[in-house]
Design a protein around this motif. Structure first.
Motif, short mmCIF file in Angstrom:
data_model
loop_
_atom_site.label_atom_id
_atom_site.label_comp_id
_atom_site.label_asym_id
_atom_site.label_seq_id
_atom_site.Cartn_x
_atom_site.Cartn_y
_atom_site.Cartn_z
N ASN A 29 0.76 -1.41 0.14
CA ASN A 29 -0.01 0.08 -0.16
C ASN A 29 0.66 1.60 -0.15
O ASN A 29 0.42 2.38 -0.08
CB ASN A 29 -1.14 0.23 1.50
CG ASN A 29 -0.27 0.03 2.54
OD1 ASN A 29 0.84 0.20 2.35
ND2 ASN A 29 -0.71 -0.80 2.87
N GLU A 30 1.70 0.90 -0.15
CA GLU A 30 2.96 2.42 -0.01
C GLU A 30 2.84 3.08 -0.92
O GLU A 30 3.24 4.87 -0.67
CB GLU A 30 4.64 1.48 0.82
CG GLU A 30 4.89 1.55 -1.13
CD GLU A 30 5.96 0.42 -0.18
OE1 GLU A 30 7.01 1.15 0.40
OE2 GLU A 30 6.73 -0.23 -1.13
N HIS A 31 2.73 3.08 -2.53
CA HIS A 31 2.34 3.56 -3.27
C HIS A 31 1.02 4.59 -3.11
O HIS A 31 1.55 6.23 -3.38
CB HIS A 31 2.21 3.31 -4.78
CG HIS A 31 2.57 4.21 -6.00
ND1 HIS A 31 1.87 3.65 -7.66
CD2 HIS A 31 2.77 5.66 -6.76
CE1 HIS A 31 1.51 4.25 -7.80
NE2 HIS A 31 2.39 6.00 -7.57
N ALA A 32 -0.47 3.78 -2.35
CA ALA A 32 -1.02 4.65 -2.65
C ALA A 32 -1.24 5.46 -1.41
O ALA A 32 -2.36 6.88 -1.65
CB ALA A 32 -1.93 3.75 -1.99
N TYR A 33 -0.34 5.30 -0.39
CA TYR A 33 0.29 6.01 1.02
C TYR A 33 0.28 7.15 0.58
O TYR A 33 0.49 8.21 1.17
CB TYR A 33 0.56 5.32 1.91
CG TYR A 33 0.74 6.17 3.26
CD1 TYR A 33 -0.04 6.18 4.46
CD2 TYR A 33 1.38 6.74 3.16
CE1 TYR A 33 0.12 6.90 5.35
CE2 TYR A 33 2.72 7.59 4.62
CZ TYR A 33 1.31 7.80 5.63
OH TYR A 33 1.89 8.53 6.61
N ALA A 34 1.91 7.23 -0.31
CA ALA A 34 2.45 8.22 -0.46
C ALA A 34 1.72 9.51 -1.40
O ALA A 34 1.81 10.50 -1.40
CB ALA A 34 3.83 7.76 -1.85
N ILE A 36 -1.41 9.90 -1.57
CA ILE A 36 -2.88 10.36 0.05
C ILE A 36 -2.00 11.19 0.22
O ILE A 36 -2.12 12.75 1.17
CB ILE A 36 -3.13 9.08 1.30
CG1 ILE A 36 -3.93 8.71 0.20
CG2 ILE A 36 -4.28 10.15 1.97
CD1 ILE A 36 -5.09 9.56 -0.37
N GLU A 37 0.15 10.74 1.66
CA GLU A 37 0.64 12.24 2.09
C GLU A 37 0.77 13.71 0.62
O GLU A 37 0.97 14.04 1.72
CB GLU A 37 1.10 11.47 2.57
CG GLU A 37 1.47 10.43 3.08
CD GLU A 37 1.16 11.30 4.76
OE1 GLU A 37 2.01 11.63 5.28
OE2 GLU A 37 0.00 11.45 5.21
N ASN A 38 0.72 13.16 -0.52
CA ASN A 38 1.12 14.15 -1.26
C ASN A 38 0.47 14.82 -1.68
O ASN A 38 0.41 15.91 -2.41
CB ASN A 38 1.77 13.85 -2.90
CG ASN A 38 2.19 14.52 -3.28
OD1 ASN A 38 3.46 14.97 -2.94
ND2 ASN A 38 2.89 14.28 -4.91
N TRP A 39 -1.24 14.96 -0.68
CA TRP A 39 -1.54 15.87 -1.42
C TRP A 39 -1.32 17.33 -0.77
O TRP A 39 -1.03 17.17 0.35
CB TRP A 39 -3.89 15.36 -0.89
CG TRP A 39 -4.47 16.85 -1.13
CD1 TRP A 39 -5.23 16.60 -2.51
CD2 TRP A 39 -4.70 17.50 -0.25
NE1 TRP A 39 -5.69 17.96 -1.75
CE2 TRP A 39 -5.38 17.80 -0.86
CE3 TRP A 39 -4.68 17.94 1.24
CZ2 TRP A 39 -6.79 19.25 0.35
CZ3 TRP A 39 -5.24 18.80 1.79
CH2 TRP A 39 -6.52 19.63 1.12
N PRO A 40 -2.10 18.58 -1.52
CA PRO A 40 -2.48 19.00 -2.55
C PRO A 40 -1.81 18.53 -4.03
O PRO A 40 -2.42 19.34 -4.90
CB PRO A 40 -3.43 19.81 -2.82
CG PRO A 40 -2.26 20.67 -1.23
CD PRO A 40 -1.10 19.61 -0.81
N LEU A 151 -4.74 -0.31 -4.55
CA LEU A 151 -3.99 -1.23 -3.91
C LEU A 151 -3.88 -2.09 -3.41
O LEU A 151 -4.82 -3.19 -3.85
CB LEU A 151 -4.37 -0.75 -2.28
CG LEU A 151 -4.14 0.47 -1.77
CD1 LEU A 151 -5.36 1.38 -2.43
CD2 LEU A 151 -4.91 0.69 -0.06
N ASP A 152 -2.65 -3.50 -2.89
CA ASP A 152 -2.89 -5.45 -3.46
C ASP A 152 -3.23 -5.82 -2.33
O ASP A 152 -3.24 -4.62 -1.14
CB ASP A 152 -1.72 -5.67 -3.72
CG ASP A 152 -1.19 -5.18 -4.69
OD1 ASP A 152 -1.84 -4.62 -6.02
OD2 ASP A 152 0.26 -4.85 -4.86
#
Length: 230
Positions: A29-34, A36-40, A151-152
């Motif tokens: 899930n690290e790509h998806a989390y990154a 979300i953290e990169n917003w906006p 996410l996997d």
């Protein structure tokens, strides 16, 4: 020898914790989390999170909603008359965008208006848009152009970490060997892990015992039998 009477087990609900500090990051899930953290600083104002049930989509959506002060709704709640109001907040999370009872015209209108107003929209779904059976070509085209991140299903390390956290949240002391035993046999789903821990907590309480490998084996067997009947 008479069996010891079971204790009363009250089925007290335990609300899931969807805070940033409760999200466990792993390769699945690290790509998806990154993202979300990169917003906006997203490539587009629309972001699609897709992944199997129990992979953590709703948790990530909740983290983003807190940060962005976004409203969160289910896809079936989007109707033509509500679109202007939903977009007015500037940030909106829409869960289960791939569900069958959606209003495609309203959703297309929402995405267009959100782009016009530069409002952020986060969508969650179990599969990519091409598998949703959409009947509105323009909506499918718009979704294909949106930024998408997957996410996997949780890997072994994440599943074990989540199980430990769920037990700790319920103040249950469980041996690591029991966690390992469960992780090898449970469906790769964070939602299923939560359901199992709830059942184990209730069963152990009713017996007045700690969660053991024997109790885990019994509950897992009962779940498997129920799934086979269904």
């Amino acid at each position: 020898m008479r069996e010891a009477p079971k204790q009363l087990a009250f089925d007290l609900p335990l609300d899931p914790r969807f805070g940033r500090e409760d999200f466990l990051v792993s390769p699945s899930n690290e790509h998806a989390y990154a993202m979300i953290e990169n917003w906006p600083e997203w490539p587009d104002t629309v972001l699609l999170l897709n992944g199997p049930r129990g992979s953590g989509k709703s948790h990530l959506a909740a983290i983003w909603a807190t940060t962005a002060h976004a409203w969160t709704i289910d896809a079936f709640e989007v109707t033509q008359d509500k679109v202007p109001h939903l977009v007015s907040n500037g940030a909106l999370a829409i869960e289960d965008f791939d569900r069958a009872d959606r209003d495609e015209a309203a959703l297309f209108h929402l995405l267009n208006l959100a782009r016009e107003k530069r409002a952020f929209v986060l969508l969650t779904a179990s599969t990519p848009p091409d598998r949703w059976g959409l009947k509105t070509p323009d909506l499918l085209s718009r979704l294909r152009l949106a930024t998408s991140v997957s996410l996997d299903a949780p890997d072994d390390a994440l599943l074990k970490a989540v199980l430990v956290k769920l037990f700790v949240d319920r103040q249950l002391v469980v041996d690591t060997s029991v966690v390992d035993y469960i992780a090898l046999r449970i469906e790769r789903s964070l939602a299923k892990a939560a359901e199992l821990v709830t059942l184990l907590d209730k069963e152990a309480l009713s017996r007045g015992r700690r969660v053991s490998r024997a109790i885990a084996a019994e509950i897992l067997g009962a779940i498997q039998d129920a799934d086979e009947i269904e």
